[in-house]
Design an enzyme around this catalytic site. Structure first.
Site, mmCIF file in Angstrom:
data_model
loop_
_atom_site.group_PDB
_atom_site.id
_atom_site.type_symbol
_atom_site.label_atom_id
_atom_site.label_comp_id
_atom_site.label_asym_id
_atom_site.label_seq_id
_atom_site.Cartn_x
_atom_site.Cartn_y
_atom_site.Cartn_z
ATOM 1 N N ASP A 9 0.854 -1.193 0.000
ATOM 2 C CA ASP A 9 0.000 0.000 0.000
ATOM 3 C C ASP A 9 0.887 1.240 0.000
ATOM 4 O O ASP A 9 1.677 1.452 0.923
ATOM 5 C CB ASP A 9 -0.884 -0.015 1.254
ATOM 6 C CG ASP A 9 -1.937 1.084 1.248
ATOM 7 O OD1 ASP A 9 -1.938 1.914 0.317
ATOM 8 O OD2 ASP A 9 -2.752 1.116 2.183
ATOM 9 N N ASP A 105 -3.341 2.584 -5.791
ATOM 10 C CA ASP A 105 -2.195 2.649 -4.881
ATOM 11 C C ASP A 105 -1.968 1.394 -4.049
ATOM 12 O O ASP A 105 -1.124 1.383 -3.155
ATOM 13 C CB ASP A 105 -2.338 3.858 -3.946
ATOM 14 C CG ASP A 105 -3.631 3.812 -3.127
ATOM 15 O OD1 ASP A 105 -4.516 3.010 -3.465
ATOM 16 O OD2 ASP A 105 -3.751 4.582 -2.162
ATOM 17 N N GLU A 106 -2.694 0.320 -4.328
ATOM 18 C CA GLU A 106 -2.549 -0.916 -3.560
ATOM 19 C C GLU A 106 -2.456 -2.109 -4.503
ATOM 20 O O GLU A 106 -3.062 -2.112 -5.571
ATOM 21 C CB GLU A 106 -3.742 -1.129 -2.615
ATOM 22 C CG GLU A 106 -4.017 0.020 -1.653
ATOM 23 C CD GLU A 106 -5.256 -0.244 -0.811
ATOM 24 O OE1 GLU A 106 -5.460 -1.407 -0.396
ATOM 25 O OE2 GLU A 106 -6.033 0.702 -0.591
#
Length: 405
Positions: A9, A105-106
């Site tokens: 993350d 974003d992960e």
């Protein structure tokens, strides 16, 4: 043998990307928002100094400014974030072919069959990834290591920024059970409130509920949450080769009563367009066409579609196109039983076929709308899907459609 799953993350992703161009602001409280001149705008992201001041994602600018009068506001640049997301996932791909992005974003990584190539120590590999991302891009990530996807994500959330947390067979109850039930994947605000009414406030308390009771309360989601809380998640990490190409993304709505007025049709189209756009953004996709379907009270079905002059994943653009199609398609006041909106011609990259606007006004408008809809995504991610929507409609969602090649 247990699987070895990593969840990576990116920390404060939007803000961290912006600060690459503003290194002098790193130690100051900074937030990314739609329009710094609009005090009623929404905070999309913040850095660690802003977080320490109490600034929260999805709150209004004026409220954030009350907490942190010195807060520095920066506008978002979504193409920049997409570029860094692609580069970071390419690094993950050097360690396994099973990389599944979860938003921009992960990502989950299944390293079960490749870990031996990199020393055989999952925590050490997670630390290596953190160091590489920091060294090569100037960004930090937090990594969770576990035997399933749900606990790996809990691990990446457990300690931030720039940390590795291992949730293993011998310690998972000690780490997971005390956590608030809202920390569990897909437990939004409404689910939290429902469980809270039955005294379920931690994941440990959720794990002690019977699966039958949870299914009665929450349907299939209740059974899923029971499995999550008890460490029984067995969902696979789907690499690019395992993910079939998505041909279209659509939603259909069967109404409690037939629609006969244009304002009712508008409301239904808006609800559907919002859902389709949100899912496109979740999948990292853009559509180059839109289709609208209508089923009348006699169960006759009509549809019409069109191509766009540029690809999009924005609700406003999908909605405007769908409304034009519906207006051409519907012969008022013929009662409408069902509406559908479907995004077609999907791509992973934004594409434009229109003549360039030398003044850049189209790009500016798109950036503003991206900011608005990203703010809505942030609100929904934090508080649940029902916290905010476009318009209202008296409807019952009958199902989501995903068509694959």
């Amino acid at each position: 043998m247990d699987r070895i799953i990593l969840h990576c993350d990116c920390n404060c992703f939007y803000a961290s990307c912006e600060l690459l161009s503003h290194p002098d602001l790193r130690q100051l409280p900074v937030a990314v928002c739609g329009d710094p001149m609009e005090r009623h705008g929404i905070i999309l992201a913040k850095n660690e100094p802003a977080k320490r001041c109490g600034v929260k994602t999805a709150e209004t600018i004026w409220k954030a400014k009350q907490k942190c009068p010195g807060l520095i506001l920066l506008p978002p640049h979504h193409r920049l974030y997409a570029e860094y997301s692609k580069k970071i996932n390419a690094v993950y791909g050097e360690y396994t072919d099973l990389v599944e992005p979860f938003g921009i974003d992960e990502s989950w990584l299944d390293v079960t069959n490749s870990l031996h190539l990199f020393g055989g120590d999952a925590k050490a590999l997670a630390d290596t990834l953190r160091e590489r991302i920091k060294r090569e891009f100037g960004l930090t990530i937090s990594v969770g290591v576990s035997f399933n996807k749900v606990f790996a994500k809990l691990g990446s959330d457990y300690k931030k920024p720039d940390a590795t947390t291992v949730i293993a067979r011998d310690n998972w109850r000690d780490i997971v059970f005390p956590l608030p039930v809202g920390d569990l994947l897909f437990v939004g605000r409404s689910a939290q409130e429902l469980l809270g009414r039955y005294g379920v406030r931690t994941i440990g308390e959720l794990s002690k509920c019977s699966e039958e009771m949870l299914e009665t309360l929450m349907g299939k989601m209740g059974s899923q949450l029971y499995r999550y809380a008890n460490g029984l998640d067995d969902s696979p990490v789907r690499g690019a080769a395992d993910r079939e190409p998505i041909k279209s993304v659509g939603n259909s709505t069967t109404f409690r009563r037939d629609l006969t007025r244009w304002d009712e049709v508008q409301s239904g189209i808006s609800l559907l367009s919002d859902s389709v756009a949100m899912r496109l953004r979740r999948y990292g996709l853009y559509c180059g066409g839109v289709q609208v379907g209508i089923k009348n009270s006699r169960f006759q079905v009509f549809s019409r579609q069109t191509t766009l002059d540029h690809s999009t994943h924005l609700m406003r653009e999908i909605n405007d196109t769908a409304l034009r199609l519906a207006k051409d398609l519907w012969k008022a006041p013929d009662p409408i039983r069902l509406l559908s909106v479907t995004a077609l011609h999907l791509t992973e990259e934004a594409q434009s076929y229109r003549q360039l606007d030398l003044l850049g006004t189209d790009d500016t408008q798109q950036e503003k709308q991206e900011a608005v809809e990203s703010a809505m995504d942030a609100l929904r991610k934090k508080f649940g899907r029902g916290v905010i929507s476009y318009g209202t409609a008296e409807d019952t969602i009958s199902g989501e459609k995903i068509e694959r090649e």
